[in-house]
Design an enzyme around this catalytic site. Structure first.
Site, PDB file in Angstrom:
ATOM      1  N   ALA A   6     125.384  -5.112  79.016  1.00 50.36           N
ATOM      2  CA  ALA A   6     125.202  -5.185  80.258  1.00 50.36           C
ATOM      3  C   ALA A   6     123.885  -4.186  80.401  1.00 50.36           C
ATOM      4  O   ALA A   6     124.135  -2.893  79.644  1.00 50.36           O
ATOM      5  CB  ALA A   6     126.189  -4.573  81.314  1.00 50.36           C
TER       6      ALA A   6
ATOM      7  N   ILE B 195     126.644  -1.039  76.278  1.00 48.57           N
ATOM      8  CA  ILE B 195     125.381  -0.626  77.206  1.00 48.57           C
ATOM      9  C   ILE B 195     123.807  -1.141  76.498  1.00 48.57           C
ATOM     10  O   ILE B 195     123.786  -0.752  75.342  1.00 48.57           O
ATOM     11  CB  ILE B 195     125.324   0.590  77.542  1.00 48.57           C
ATOM     12  CG1 ILE B 195     126.580   1.407  78.192  1.00 48.57           C
ATOM     13  CG2 ILE B 195     124.086   1.235  78.258  1.00 48.57           C
ATOM     14  CD1 ILE B 195     126.979   0.589  79.336  1.00 48.57           C
ATOM     15  N   LYS B 196     123.171  -2.084  77.139  1.00 47.98           N
ATOM     16  CA  LYS B 196     121.960  -2.430  76.706  1.00 47.98           C
ATOM     17  C   LYS B 196     120.809  -1.540  77.308  1.00 47.98           C
ATOM     18  O   LYS B 196     120.658  -1.489  78.706  1.00 47.98           O
ATOM     19  CB  LYS B 196     121.843  -3.761  77.025  1.00 47.98           C
ATOM     20  CG  LYS B 196     121.058  -4.678  76.331  1.00 47.98           C
ATOM     21  CD  LYS B 196     121.143  -6.187  76.893  1.00 47.98           C
ATOM     22  CE  LYS B 196     120.461  -7.225  75.932  1.00 47.98           C
ATOM     23  NZ  LYS B 196     120.212  -8.438  76.639  1.00 47.98           N
ATOM     24  N   VAL B 197     119.975  -0.962  76.283  1.00 45.80           N
ATOM     25  CA  VAL B 197     119.039  -0.021  76.643  1.00 45.80           C
ATOM     26  C   VAL B 197     117.659  -0.803  76.217  1.00 45.80           C
ATOM     27  O   VAL B 197     117.679  -1.226  75.006  1.00 45.80           O
ATOM     28  CB  VAL B 197     119.024   1.404  76.436  1.00 45.80           C
ATOM     29  CG1 VAL B 197     120.285   2.015  77.113  1.00 45.80           C
ATOM     30  CG2 VAL B 197     118.973   1.715  74.895  1.00 45.80           C
TER      31      VAL B 197
ATOM     32  N   THR C 209     123.819 -10.110  78.634  1.00 40.66           N
ATOM     33  CA  THR C 209     123.268 -10.643  79.662  1.00 40.66           C
ATOM     34  C   THR C 209     121.970  -9.467  79.793  1.00 40.66           C
ATOM     35  O   THR C 209     121.844  -8.627  78.851  1.00 40.66           O
ATOM     36  CB  THR C 209     124.206  -9.917  81.075  1.00 40.66           C
ATOM     37  OG1 THR C 209     124.353  -8.708  80.984  1.00 40.66           O
ATOM     38  CG2 THR C 209     125.486 -10.941  80.865  1.00 40.66           C
TER      39      THR C 209
END
Ligand code: E4P
Length: 217
Positions: free
Chosen positions: A56, A82-84, A27
Site C-alpha cells: 500500500a 508500505i510502499k514509498v 497497489t
C-alpha cells in the site's frame, strides 16, 4: 519465483488467488483510484483474500509524512507492506519504518544505484519498473540483470520485485535472471495461461476420443 498481482481490483484478486498462483499483491495510488469505495477497506479485503504481502503506497512526499502515513497504513493488517517512492525522503522513511519492524517496498526504481541505496536502508522489496523503461526505448530487463548482479555480490536481504510488467516475456526473462518476484497485471497472468498448441491439443484429444468411443457406442 513469486508472483504478485498488480491491481486493486477485488474480483481479479479473488479469481487468481483461487487458482493458487498468487503470493502477494501490489497497489499504487493510480490503481486504487480506479476502485470504488474506501481505500482502507479495500486494502483490508485484499489482505484477507491474499494472506500474503500487500503493498500500500503512501501519498505523502516528505519524510515525516511518509513515516506517519506508513505507520498508519501498517495498522490496517499485518500483511500490509508500505510502499514509498524512491528519493531521499523515501529512502530515509524506509530506514525509519524498517527500524520499527514495518516492511517496506521502495518503488519507482530506474537504476542499479537507486536499488543499491534502497538495499542499504533495509528495504524489504525494491521495485524496478521495466515497462516504463521499455516505453522510452531503454531495455527494462537489462536493469533487472544489473540489480540482480549487484545484490548477488553482497548480503542484502532486499528482494527484487519486477514491476511495470507488460507481457509474459517480462516474466520469463525475470525468471531466467533470478529475480525474486514479478508483479503482474491480471491481463499478463491471463496471457501466461494461453498457448494455441495447448488449446488445439485439448481439442484434438477430445475429438479423437469422441471419434473412437463415440463410434463404438
Ligand atoms: C508496481 O508496484 C506498480 O504498481 C506497477 O507495476 C506500475 O506499472 P505501470 O508502469 O504499468 O503503471
Amino acid at each position: 519465483m513469486k508472483l504478485f498481482l498488480d491491481t486493486g481490483n477485488i474480483k481479479d484478486i479473488e479469481t487468481y488467488c483461487a487458482i493458487g498462483i498468487i503470493d502477494g499483491v501490489t497497489t499504487n495510488p493510480s490503481l486504487m483510484a480506479k476502485e470504488p469505495g474506501d481505500p482502507r477497506a479495500i486494502t483490508k479485503r485484499i489482505c484477507q483474500i491474499v494472506q500474503g504481502p500487500v503493498s500500500a503506497e503512501v501519498i505523502a512526499t516528505d519524510v515525516d509524512g511518509m513515516i506517519r502515513e506508513g505507520k498508519d497504513l501498517a495498522t490496517i493488517d499485518p500483511h500490509v507492506v508500505i510502499k514509498v517512492p524512491f528519493g531521499k525522503a523515501g529512502v530515509q522513511a524506509c530506514k525509519a519504518l524498517r527500524a520499527e519492524g514495518i516492511r517496506v517496498n521502495v518503488t519507482l526504481v530506474f537504476s542499479p544505484t537507486q536499488a543499491l541505496l534502497a538495499a542499504k536502508v533495509g528495504a524489504t522489496y525494491v521495485s524496478p519498473f521495466v515497462g516504463r523503461l521499455d516505453d522510452i526505448a531503454t531495455d527494462g530487463m537489462e536493469l533487472i540483470r544489473q540489480i540482480v548482479d549487484v545484490y548477488e555480490n553482497y548480503d542484502f536481504e532486499t528482494e527484487v520485485l519486477v514491476a511495470s510488467v507488460r507481457s509474459p516475456m517480462h516474466v520469463a526473462i525475470a525468471g531466467q535472471m533470478g529475480a525474486d518476484i514479478c508483479t503482474c497485471p491480471p491481463a499478463v497472468i491471463e496471457a501466461m495461461f494461453k498457448h494455441p498448441l495447448t488449446d488445439s491439443g485439448i481439442e484434438r484429444f477430445l475429438k479423437d476420443w469422441d471419434d473412437a468411443k463415440g463410434a463404438k457406442a
